[in-house]
Design an enzyme around this catalytic site. Structure first.
Site, PDB file in Angstrom:
ATOM      1  N   SER A  63       0.799  -1.226   0.000  1.00 53.53           N
ATOM      2  CA  SER A  63       0.000   0.000   0.000  1.00 53.53           C
ATOM      3  C   SER A  63       0.834   1.279   0.000  1.00 53.53           C
ATOM      4  O   SER A  63       0.311   2.348  -0.286  1.00 53.53           O
ATOM      5  CB  SER A  63      -0.936   0.013   1.213  1.00 53.53           C
ATOM      6  OG  SER A  63      -0.200   0.150   2.419  1.00 53.53           O
ATOM      7  N   LYS A 136       1.013   4.681   6.744  1.00 52.26           N
ATOM      8  CA  LYS A 136       0.455   5.539   5.700  1.00 52.26           C
ATOM      9  C   LYS A 136       1.132   6.912   5.758  1.00 52.26           C
ATOM     10  O   LYS A 136       1.843   7.245   6.703  1.00 52.26           O
ATOM     11  CB  LYS A 136      -1.063   5.728   5.883  1.00 52.26           C
ATOM     12  CG  LYS A 136      -1.878   4.446   6.007  1.00 52.26           C
ATOM     13  CD  LYS A 136      -1.915   3.638   4.727  1.00 52.26           C
ATOM     14  CE  LYS A 136      -2.701   2.338   4.908  1.00 52.26           C
ATOM     15  NZ  LYS A 136      -2.583   1.437   3.741  1.00 52.26           N
TER      16      LYS A 136
END
Length: 264
Positions: A63, A136
C-alpha cells in the site's frame, strides 16, 4: 654443614591444589556473573529503547509502494513526535483504529518459537505485532479541510493544491491522486492518512463506514517511520516530502480562534 631440602608433604600439595581449584571456580563464576549482568543490562536498555524511543516494523503489504516495498523493515521514531508533533507528509505507523484490518486467525506456534520471538521483540529484532499496525502518509492534520480532487486531479488541503507526483503511484501518469472523491474536515486529535500506492491502499478513504469515519486518533499513532533498515540495498532515510505541503495554510478554525473570533 648443609641443610637438606625436604619434599612437600602430600597434605600440603593437596591443600595447594584445592586452593587453586577454588580460585579457578571463583574466577569462572565471577566471569559468568559478569556476562549475565551485561546481557541483562543490554536487554533492559534495548527494551527501554524499543518501548520509548525506536521500534522496528516490517511492511506486510504494497500500500505504500514505491516508497516502501513488501517485507521492508523500518525504524519508527516514537519520542520526537511527542515533543514536535506530526507534520503533513510524515509517514506514520499506527494501531488499527478498528475495522481497517481483516480479522486473521493464525495457527498456534510451538511454545519455543513463541518464546524466542518474544525475546527478540524485547530488543527490537523481531516485530510480531506488525500485522496489527498500518503505515500511511499523513495528509490532513486536526482541523484541515481535505478535498479530492481539483480540476487537474490534485488533492487540496485548506484550499491549497498538493503536487504528489514525486511519490505517489497511480495507474497512469495523468491519473488523479485518488480514484475516489472525498471532502472531509479532520476532527480534533485525529489524522487523515493515505497510502502512496494510491489506487491500492485501504486507507482513510476506504474506512469512512467504520466507527472512526476513516480518521486515525492521534493516540493510536506509534510514531514516525524514518529509516529503511532492510534489505540492505534499500537502506536509507525516508523522504517525507514536507516541501510539497509548505504552502498549506492553517485550518480556518485555528486562524479564527487565534484572531479572537469564535471558530465556525
Amino acid at each position: 654443614m648443609t641443610t637438606e631440602k625436604t619434599s612437600p608433604t602430600p597434605v600440603a600439595e593437596s591443600s595447594r591444589a584445592a586452593t587453586s581449584s577454588r580460585r579457578r571456580r571463583r574466577g569462572w563464576l565471577t566471569f559468568a556473573r559478569d556476562v549475565v549482568v551485561i546481557v541483562l543490562i543490554a536487554v533492559l536498555v534495548s527494551f527501554l529503547v524499543k518501548t520509548f524511543v525506536v521500534r522496528s516494523f516490517y511492511i506486510p503489504s504494497g500500500s505504500m509502494e514505491n516508497t516502501l516495498q513488501i517485507d521492508d523493515r523500518i525504524l519508527v521514531d516514537e519520542i520526537t513526535p511527542r515533543f514536535t508533533g506530526y507534520s503533513r507528509g510524515d509517514i506514520v505507523v499506527f494501531e488499527d483504529p478498528g475495522g481497517w484490518l481483516p480479522v486473521v486467525t493464525e495457527a498456534p506456534r510451538p511454545p519455543v518459537i513463541e518464546g524466542v520471538d518474544w525475546l527478540l521483540s524485547l530488543v527490537g529484532l523481531s516485530s510480531p505485532d506488525s500485522d496489527d499496525h498500518l503505515v500511511k502518509r499523513l495528509i490532513g492534520l486536526p482541523g484541515d479541510h481535505v478535498v479530492c480532487c481539483n480540476s487537474v486531479g490534485q488533492i487540496t488541503v485548506n484550499g491549497t493544491a498538493i503536487d504528489e507526483s514525486a511519490y505517489i503511484k497511480t495507474p497512469t501518469a495523468d491519473a488523479a491522486a485518488s480514484g475516489d472523491e472525498f471532502d472531509v474536515i479532520v476532527p480534533d486529535d485525529s489524522l487523515w492518512v493515505l497510502g502512496d500506492n494510491r489506487y491500492r491502499s485501504k486507507d482513510s478513504r476506504y474506512n469512512t463506514d467504520q466507527p472512526g469515519n476513516g480518521f486515525v486518533p492521534v493516540e493510536n499513532v506509534v510514531g514516525r517511520a524514518f529509516l529503511i533498515t532492510w534489505p540492505f540495498d534499500r537502506f536509507g532515510l525516508l523522504n517525507f516530502h514536507h516541501e510539497q505541503f509548505a504552502g498549506v495554510s492553517d485550518p480556518e478554525s485555528l486562524v479564527a480562534t487565534d484572531a479572537g473570533e469564535p471558530a465556525p
